[in-house]
Design a protein around this motif. Structure first.
Motif, short mmCIF file in Angstrom:
data_model
loop_
_atom_site.label_atom_id
_atom_site.label_comp_id
_atom_site.label_asym_id
_atom_site.label_seq_id
_atom_site.Cartn_x
_atom_site.Cartn_y
_atom_site.Cartn_z
N VAL A 18 29.90 -37.33 9.49
CA VAL A 18 29.93 -37.03 8.07
C VAL A 18 30.53 -38.23 7.35
O VAL A 18 31.56 -38.77 7.78
N LEU A 19 29.90 -38.64 6.25
CA LEU A 19 30.44 -39.69 5.40
C LEU A 19 30.87 -39.07 4.08
O LEU A 19 30.18 -38.20 3.54
N VAL A 20 31.98 -39.54 3.57
CA VAL A 20 32.55 -39.01 2.33
C VAL A 20 32.51 -40.09 1.26
O VAL A 20 32.95 -41.22 1.49
N THR A 21 31.96 -39.75 0.09
CA THR A 21 32.00 -40.70 -1.03
C THR A 21 33.40 -40.76 -1.63
O THR A 21 33.89 -41.84 -1.94
N HIS A 22 34.02 -39.58 -1.78
CA HIS A 22 35.38 -39.52 -2.30
C HIS A 22 35.94 -38.13 -2.03
O HIS A 22 35.20 -37.19 -1.77
N ALA A 23 37.26 -38.01 -2.13
CA ALA A 23 37.94 -36.83 -1.60
C ALA A 23 38.26 -35.79 -2.65
O ALA A 23 39.28 -35.10 -2.57
N HIS A 24 37.40 -35.61 -3.66
CA HIS A 24 37.55 -34.49 -4.57
C HIS A 24 37.08 -33.22 -3.87
O HIS A 24 36.19 -33.25 -3.01
N VAL A 25 37.63 -32.10 -4.29
CA VAL A 25 37.36 -30.84 -3.61
C VAL A 25 35.89 -30.47 -3.61
O VAL A 25 35.40 -29.83 -2.67
N ASP A 26 35.14 -30.88 -4.64
CA ASP A 26 33.72 -30.52 -4.68
C ASP A 26 32.87 -31.36 -3.75
O ASP A 26 31.66 -31.13 -3.63
N HIS A 27 33.48 -32.33 -3.07
CA HIS A 27 32.75 -33.16 -2.11
C HIS A 27 33.25 -33.00 -0.68
O HIS A 27 32.52 -33.30 0.27
N ILE A 28 34.48 -32.51 -0.51
CA ILE A 28 35.03 -32.36 0.84
C ILE A 28 35.38 -30.92 1.18
O ILE A 28 35.82 -30.64 2.29
N GLY A 29 35.17 -29.99 0.24
CA GLY A 29 35.70 -28.64 0.42
C GLY A 29 35.25 -27.93 1.68
O GLY A 29 36.00 -27.16 2.28
N SER A 30 34.00 -28.15 2.10
CA SER A 30 33.48 -27.46 3.29
C SER A 30 33.69 -28.23 4.58
O SER A 30 33.43 -27.70 5.66
N LEU A 31 34.15 -29.47 4.48
CA LEU A 31 34.07 -30.36 5.63
C LEU A 31 35.13 -30.12 6.68
O LEU A 31 34.94 -30.43 7.85
N GLY A 32 36.26 -29.58 6.27
CA GLY A 32 37.29 -29.28 7.26
C GLY A 32 36.79 -28.26 8.28
O GLY A 32 36.97 -28.43 9.49
N ARG A 33 36.13 -27.20 7.78
CA ARG A 33 35.58 -26.21 8.69
C ARG A 33 34.48 -26.80 9.55
O ARG A 33 34.40 -26.54 10.76
N PHE A 34 33.62 -27.61 8.93
CA PHE A 34 32.50 -28.20 9.67
C PHE A 34 33.02 -29.07 10.81
O PHE A 34 32.56 -28.97 11.95
N ALA A 35 33.98 -29.95 10.50
CA ALA A 35 34.51 -30.86 11.51
C ALA A 35 35.20 -30.09 12.63
O ALA A 35 35.07 -30.44 13.82
N ALA A 36 35.94 -29.04 12.27
CA ALA A 36 36.64 -28.26 13.29
C ALA A 36 35.66 -27.48 14.16
O ALA A 36 35.86 -27.37 15.39
N ARG A 37 34.62 -26.96 13.55
CA ARG A 37 33.66 -26.12 14.29
C ARG A 37 32.80 -26.93 15.25
O ARG A 37 32.49 -26.49 16.35
N TYR A 38 32.41 -28.14 14.82
CA TYR A 38 31.43 -28.91 15.61
C TYR A 38 31.99 -30.20 16.19
O TYR A 38 31.28 -30.92 16.89
N GLY A 39 33.26 -30.50 15.91
CA GLY A 39 33.86 -31.72 16.45
C GLY A 39 33.26 -32.99 15.87
O GLY A 39 33.29 -34.04 16.52
N THR A 40 32.72 -32.90 14.66
CA THR A 40 32.01 -34.02 14.04
C THR A 40 32.99 -35.01 13.43
O THR A 40 33.87 -34.63 12.67
N PRO A 41 32.84 -36.31 13.71
CA PRO A 41 33.70 -37.30 13.05
C PRO A 41 33.39 -37.37 11.55
O PRO A 41 32.25 -37.19 11.13
N VAL A 42 34.43 -37.64 10.78
CA VAL A 42 34.31 -37.75 9.33
C VAL A 42 34.89 -39.10 8.93
O VAL A 42 36.04 -39.41 9.28
N HIS A 43 34.11 -39.90 8.19
CA HIS A 43 34.55 -41.24 7.85
C HIS A 43 34.46 -41.50 6.34
O HIS A 43 33.57 -41.00 5.65
N THR A 44 35.37 -42.33 5.88
CA THR A 44 35.34 -42.88 4.54
C THR A 44 36.18 -44.16 4.58
O THR A 44 36.63 -44.58 5.64
N GLY A 45 36.38 -44.81 3.44
CA GLY A 45 37.19 -46.02 3.42
C GLY A 45 38.66 -45.72 3.66
O GLY A 45 39.11 -44.57 3.58
#
Length: 255
Positions: free
Chosen positions: A66-93
């Motif tokens: 998963v790539l993140v443009t920026h860490a506002h809630v409307d862009h990262i809100g679902s990603l914590g669950r996704f990363a925890a559920r599937y072990g997916t790496p999440v990257h940004t600057g």
């Protein structure tokens, strides 16, 4: 009855899809059986993100990162669950990684929203985002800095493009092999709080530094692409330079 929020998947370029969840977008970029997911909507969009992946014939387990443009809630809100559920790496600057960890927060405050509630469209939007899970800290501890500089070894070969201003570490993603530029909130094409579509900045209360964000448009104007995929608004066909020209003209129409 399913409670998955409504979304619409639009194919834009070769194995590139814009997912419109009404108030915010995320992007799916495929290559073979693998995917890159860019952004992930509000917390309430967690099921919709997974459903959108299945709609294009893939599985959440197929997301390489998963790539993140920026860490506002409307862009990262679902990603914590996704990363925890599937072990997916999440990257940004690196800067935005610290923002995702909430070492600092550059986001519109409830006070700023209340100060603008007299404006048309603000109250319905505010009620919508509360229902979508906007309130709270929403840390994304899974976020880590990009593993390498330049093009990433992920589906679509995305190239991170630093575009500070909306947040200090905002990043766009250029997909030169697909003719696509993912602009996050550095450049929109529509938003719930304005009455027109086309390249434009988001309203001022959302930007950490609006002037710096508009300066970053000069970086985008130099890139080669045929399609812009924003965080808010429909896909836009045309060059980044043309989009920037139109956004500068439209800037005075956005409060």
């Amino acid at each position: 009855m399913s409670r998955t929020p409504h979304f619409r998947v639009t194919p834009v370029a070769e194995d590139v899809h814009l997912v419109d969840a009404g108030s915010v977008n995320w992007i799916l970029v495929g290559e073979g059986d693998a995917l890159t997911l860019i952004d992930g909507g509000y917390p309430a969009h967690a099921d919709a993100v997974e459903a959108s992946i299945r709609e294009i014939g893939r599985r959440p387990e197929d997301v390489a990162a998963v790539l993140v443009t920026h860490a506002h809630v409307d862009h990262i809100g679902s990603l914590g669950r996704f990363a925890a559920r599937y072990g997916t790496p999440v990257h940004t600057g690196a800067t935005e990684t610290a923002h995702a960890h909430r070492d600092f927060l550059e986001q519109a405050t409830p006070g700023q929203v209340l100060a603008n509630v007299w404006r048309p469209r603000v109250l319905p939007w505010a009620l919508h985002i509360v229902a979508a899970g906007a309130l709270g800290a929403h840390r994304l501890e899974a976020a880590t800095p990009f593993p390498v500089e330049g093009a990433l070894d992920l589906p679509g070969r995305p190239v991170p493009v630093e575009t500070p201003g909306h947040t200090s570490g905002h990043t766009c993603y250029h997909l030169p092999e697909r003719g696509v530029l993912v602009t996050g909130d550095a450049l929109g094409t529509g938003q719930p709080l304005t009455a027109f579509e086309g390249p434009q900045p988001l309203v001022s209360m959302f930007h950490h530094d609006r002037g710096r964000m508009m300066d970053s448009w000069s970086i985008l104007a130099e890139l080669d692409a045929d399609h812009l995929l924003p965080g808010h608004g429909p896909a836009w066909r045309g060059t980044p330079r043309k989009a920037v020209e139109q956004a500068r003209l439209n800037a005075s129409r956005v409060w």
